[in-house]
Write an enzyme that holds these catalytic residues in place. Structure first.
Site, PDB file in Angstrom:
ATOM      1  N   HIS A   1      -7.768  -5.805  -0.937  1.00 34.15           N
ATOM      2  CA  HIS A   1      -6.398  -4.878   0.487  1.00 34.15           C
ATOM      3  C   HIS A   1      -5.997  -5.704   1.064  1.00 34.15           C
ATOM      4  CE1 HIS A   1      -4.188  -1.483  -0.385  1.00 34.15           C
ATOM      5  NE2 HIS A   1      -3.819  -0.984   0.359  1.00 34.15           N
TER       6      HIS A   1
ATOM      7  N   SER B   1       1.118  -1.493   0.544  1.00 36.95           N
ATOM      8  CA  SER B   1      -0.037   0.310   0.053  1.00 36.95           C
ATOM      9  C   SER B   1       0.974   1.786  -0.031  1.00 36.95           C
ATOM     10  CB  SER B   1      -0.649  -0.136   1.221  1.00 36.95           C
ATOM     11  OG  SER B   1      -1.972   1.487   1.382  1.00 36.95           O
TER      12      SER B   1
ATOM     13  N   GLU C   1      -9.522  -5.687  -5.344  1.00 35.61           N
ATOM     14  CA  GLU C   1      -8.693  -4.584  -4.445  1.00 35.61           C
ATOM     15  C   GLU C   1      -9.596  -3.000  -5.381  1.00 35.61           C
ATOM     16  OE1 GLU C   1      -4.936  -3.646  -3.637  1.00 35.61           O
ATOM     17  OE2 GLU C   1      -4.428  -5.114  -3.679  1.00 35.61           O
TER      18      GLU C   1
END
Length: 270
Positions: free
Chosen positions: A251, A154, A216
């Site tokens: 995610h 991320s 995601e």
């Protein structure tokens, strides 16, 4: 200042080193998993992993399983970098360490409407890695300087891209998991453009792995897919880029799969 504490979990050969580093004298927790037995002739390959308290146990245990002989990879040293809070994702610290300075008006609104924590310290954190953490690890263990990997997820994935585009000499393998390429109205793409011109004269051989879960956010999946295309001009210039998509993963759930693939990426001999 530093202190060392032996960790009994997930397995023997794990320890925590507490350091203060950088001009801010910020505290970091280094979670180490080091192999037993004699090091390979060239030293241990090293994987530096960001958000240490989110990834250490999974990565260390995966490495222990995947480096079993006679068929496993070479033994590897894991260095997971965490924070005093022990939180899997310490938003205040990671927002500063993993992001580039950008104008506030370029930032997306946060889901809860709150203000962004202090940001823009990626250059300073790279200095800490290069000048303090990596030399310390090399002083404690024999390391293979030709197999040095960094992984981030991320914001950490964004930082990995920033590290490659601005200091490609620092690591040999760069693994960007679900990178937040949107940061600062795609500031990372401006760095990529400069990298396309600056990289070939360096004569380096580097590898970049990008991972993403198919469930995601749509723009993150799209952004991850674009990166190998944008870096295509460097395919014959010493940069190998690969993209791995994990079907059905979001995610958060994508992280264990990405860590497993990281080991193959960082340790498999070409």
């Amino acid at each position: 200042m530093s202190s060392v504490k032996e960790l009994t979990y997930p397995h023997q050969g794990c320890e925590e080193i507490v350091i203060t580093a950088g001009t801010r004298k910020a505290e970091y927790r280094l979670l180490l998993s080091h192999p037993s037995g004699e090091a390979p002739p060239d030293g241990y390959p090293v994987i530096y992993a960001l958000d240490g308290h989110a990834v250490f146990h999974t990565l260390a245990e995966a490495a222990r399983l995947q480096t079993r002989k006679p068929h496993g990879f070479d033994p590897v040293l894991i260095v997971a970098i965490g924070y005093p809070s022990g939180e899997p994702f310490d938003m205040t610290r990671r927002c500063y360490d993993f992001t580039m300075p950008v104008k506030e008006e370029t930032l997306l609104k946060r889901p809860d409407g709150s203000a962004w924590p202090e940001y823009g310290g990626a250059g300073s954190f790279l200095d800490i890695l290069q000048k303090e953490i990596m030399p310390m690890i090399a002083g404690l263990f024999p390391v293979d300087r030709q197999r040095q990997a960094i992984f981030g997820h991320s914001f950490g994935g964004l930082f990995v891209l920033h590290a490659l585009f601005t200091r490609p000499e620092l690591f040999t393998h760069y693994a960007a998991g679900s990178p937040s390429a949107w940061w600062g109205d795609y500031e990372i793409l401006r760095e990529l453009t400069a990298f396309l011109a600056d990289y070939p004269p360096l004569g380096l051989q580097r590898s970049l792995l990008i991972t993403i879960g198919t469930d995601e956010l749509d723009h993150m999946v799209e952004d991850a897919g674009k990166l190998p295309v944008l870096l295509g001009p460097l395919a014959g210039q010493g940069l190998e880029v690969s993209l791995t998509e994990f079907s059905g993963e979001n995610h958060v759930s994508v992280l264990p799969a990405a860590l497993s693939r990281l080991l193959k990426f960082a340790l498999e001999k070409q």
